[in-house]
Design a protein around this motif. Structure first.
Motif, PDB file in Angstrom:
ATOM      1  N   UNK A  55     -42.288  31.233 -14.681  1.00  0.00           N
ATOM      2  CA  UNK A  55     -42.579  29.795 -14.630  1.00  0.00           C
ATOM      3  C   UNK A  55     -41.624  29.015 -15.536  1.00  0.00           C
ATOM      4  N   UNK A  56     -41.366  29.579 -16.712  1.00  0.00           N
ATOM      5  CA  UNK A  56     -40.614  28.869 -17.747  1.00  0.00           C
ATOM      6  C   UNK A  56     -39.131  28.698 -17.420  1.00  0.00           C
ATOM      7  N   UNK A  57     -38.424  29.815 -17.140  1.00  0.00           N
ATOM      8  CA  UNK A  57     -36.967  29.760 -17.077  1.00  0.00           C
ATOM      9  C   UNK A  57     -36.397  28.855 -15.987  1.00  0.00           C
ATOM     10  N   UNK A  58     -36.836  28.934 -14.744  1.00  0.00           N
ATOM     11  CA  UNK A  58     -36.237  28.017 -13.754  1.00  0.00           C
ATOM     12  C   UNK A  58     -36.505  26.549 -14.101  1.00  0.00           C
ATOM     13  N   UNK A  59     -37.710  26.298 -14.605  1.00  0.00           N
ATOM     14  CA  UNK A  59     -38.099  24.918 -14.906  1.00  0.00           C
ATOM     15  C   UNK A  59     -37.335  24.352 -16.093  1.00  0.00           C
ATOM     16  N   UNK A  60     -37.182  25.156 -17.115  1.00  0.00           N
ATOM     17  CA  UNK A  60     -36.495  24.672 -18.309  1.00  0.00           C
ATOM     18  C   UNK A  60     -34.992  24.575 -18.065  1.00  0.00           C
ATOM     19  N   UNK A  61     -34.458  25.434 -17.198  1.00  0.00           N
ATOM     20  CA  UNK A  61     -33.034  25.351 -16.874  1.00  0.00           C
ATOM     21  C   UNK A  61     -32.723  24.106 -16.047  1.00  0.00           C
ATOM     22  N   UNK A  62     -33.561  23.788 -15.079  1.00  0.00           N
ATOM     23  CA  UNK A  62     -33.311  22.606 -14.238  1.00  0.00           C
ATOM     24  C   UNK A  62     -33.501  21.328 -15.056  1.00  0.00           C
ATOM     25  N   UNK A  63     -34.232  21.427 -16.158  1.00  0.00           N
ATOM     26  CA  UNK A  63     -34.436  20.264 -17.012  1.00  0.00           C
ATOM     27  C   UNK A  63     -33.157  19.812 -17.705  1.00  0.00           C
ATOM     28  N   UNK A  64     -32.202  20.725 -17.865  1.00  0.00           N
ATOM     29  CA  UNK A  64     -30.965  20.370 -18.563  1.00  0.00           C
ATOM     30  C   UNK A  64     -30.158  19.331 -17.788  1.00  0.00           C
ATOM     31  N   UNK A  65     -29.754  19.594 -16.537  1.00  0.00           N
ATOM     32  CA  UNK A  65     -28.981  18.564 -15.837  1.00  0.00           C
ATOM     33  C   UNK A  65     -29.786  17.285 -15.605  1.00  0.00           C
ATOM     34  N   UNK A  66     -31.096  17.431 -15.417  1.00  0.00           N
ATOM     35  CA  UNK A  66     -31.933  16.238 -15.252  1.00  0.00           C
ATOM     36  C   UNK A  66     -31.896  15.389 -16.517  1.00  0.00           C
ATOM     37  N   UNK A  67     -31.871  16.035 -17.680  1.00  0.00           N
ATOM     38  CA  UNK A  67     -31.914  15.336 -18.966  1.00  0.00           C
ATOM     39  C   UNK A  67     -30.557  14.815 -19.413  1.00  0.00           C
ATOM     40  N   UNK A  68     -29.493  15.270 -18.774  1.00  0.00           N
ATOM     41  CA  UNK A  68     -28.149  14.888 -19.212  1.00  0.00           C
ATOM     42  C   UNK A  68     -27.731  13.502 -18.729  1.00  0.00           C
ATOM     43  N   UNK A  69     -28.249  13.056 -17.596  1.00  0.00           N
ATOM     44  CA  UNK A  69     -27.800  11.802 -16.989  1.00  0.00           C
ATOM     45  C   UNK A  69     -26.279  11.813 -16.852  1.00  0.00           C
ATOM     46  N   UNK A  70     -25.590  10.945 -17.572  1.00  0.00           N
ATOM     47  CA  UNK A  70     -24.128  10.864 -17.501  1.00  0.00           C
ATOM     48  C   UNK A  70     -23.438  11.787 -18.511  1.00  0.00           C
ATOM     49  N   UNK A  71     -24.205  12.404 -19.387  1.00  0.00           N
ATOM     50  CA  UNK A  71     -23.660  13.299 -20.403  1.00  0.00           C
ATOM     51  C   UNK A  71     -23.195  14.593 -19.731  1.00  0.00           C
ATOM     52  N   UNK A  72     -22.078  15.180 -20.167  1.00  0.00           N
ATOM     53  CA  UNK A  72     -21.581  16.412 -19.535  1.00  0.00           C
ATOM     54  C   UNK A  72     -22.605  17.556 -19.612  1.00  0.00           C
ATOM     55  N   UNK A  73     -22.938  18.111 -18.464  1.00  0.00           N
ATOM     56  CA  UNK A  73     -23.939  19.184 -18.440  1.00  0.00           C
ATOM     57  C   UNK A  73     -23.457  20.437 -19.170  1.00  0.00           C
ATOM     58  N   UNK A  74     -22.153  20.653 -19.217  1.00  0.00           N
ATOM     59  CA  UNK A  74     -21.649  21.831 -19.936  1.00  0.00           C
ATOM     60  C   UNK A  74     -22.037  21.752 -21.411  1.00  0.00           C
ATOM     61  N   UNK A  75     -21.931  20.572 -21.994  1.00  0.00           N
ATOM     62  CA  UNK A  75     -22.343  20.400 -23.396  1.00  0.00           C
ATOM     63  C   UNK A  75     -23.860  20.501 -23.522  1.00  0.00           C
ATOM     64  N   UNK A  76     -24.574  20.019 -22.506  1.00  0.00           N
ATOM     65  CA  UNK A  76     -26.032  20.109 -22.522  1.00  0.00           C
ATOM     66  C   UNK A  76     -26.500  21.557 -22.500  1.00  0.00           C
ATOM     67  N   UNK A  77     -25.883  22.366 -21.620  1.00  0.00           N
ATOM     68  CA  UNK A  77     -26.259  23.780 -21.567  1.00  0.00           C
ATOM     69  C   UNK A  77     -25.857  24.497 -22.858  1.00  0.00           C
TER      70      UNK A  77
END
Length: 166
Positions: free
Chosen positions: A124-146
């Protein structure tokens, strides 16, 4: 003076990330402290309870299998636009139940049940928390978010392992 400058630089570095991403990173740090405190100690504790290596390995393998199936189901739900916070909250509850089961495991059946529940929680945790990264980045680079959230995972696991061994 150096401490103040370093603190200011650290605050500025932290504030470069979107607030939603900082929340995801804090969540992952806290979750990883708990996981680090449990996951590495699992084999040692159950070995002391006279579980065989085969029994311990079977429990871990069953948790991995259950986690894989649950990850597939969670991924399908997330693709259908289920809000990622719902599976993360369910994962937190499931982790607590799994930990309680393992805490009270003095026989193989209860141990296996605890491992299955923990596998479900990870699924339950891993797919949900991983997809939260690009959702939370908006215009911020997802590579830095990950990078931020994976660093939070690593730091949390390290802290949890140290705290768990004390």
């Amino acid at each position: 003076m150096i401490v103040l400058k370093t603190t200011r630089n650290l605050i500025n570095w932290w504030n470069q990330f979107p607030s939603a991403l900082r929340l995801v990173a804090r969540t992952r740090l806290i979750a990883s402290v708990g996981a680090g405190g449990v996951i590495y100690m699992n084999s040692l504790i159950f070995n002391q309870l006279d579980f065989s290596a085969t029994e311990i390995g079977s429990g871990l393998a069953l948790a991995a299998l259950t986690g894989t199936v649950t990850r597939l189901i969670t991924g399908i739900l997330l693709d259908r636009k289920v809000n990622p916070t719902i599976p993360v909250k369910l994962a937190a509850i499931t982790f607590i139940i799994g930990d309680i089961l393992l805490l009270n495991s003095y026989d193989f059946k209860t141990y296996l049940t605890g491992q299955i529940v923990l596998g479900m929680a990870y699924g339950l945790y891993w797919p949900s928390i991983e997809i939260s990264v690009p959702i939370s980045c908006n215009e911020f680079p997802t590579s830095k978010g990950f990078t931020l959230v994976r660093s939070a995972d690593a730091l949390g696991t390290a802290l949890g392992t140290i705290l768990g061994s004390i």
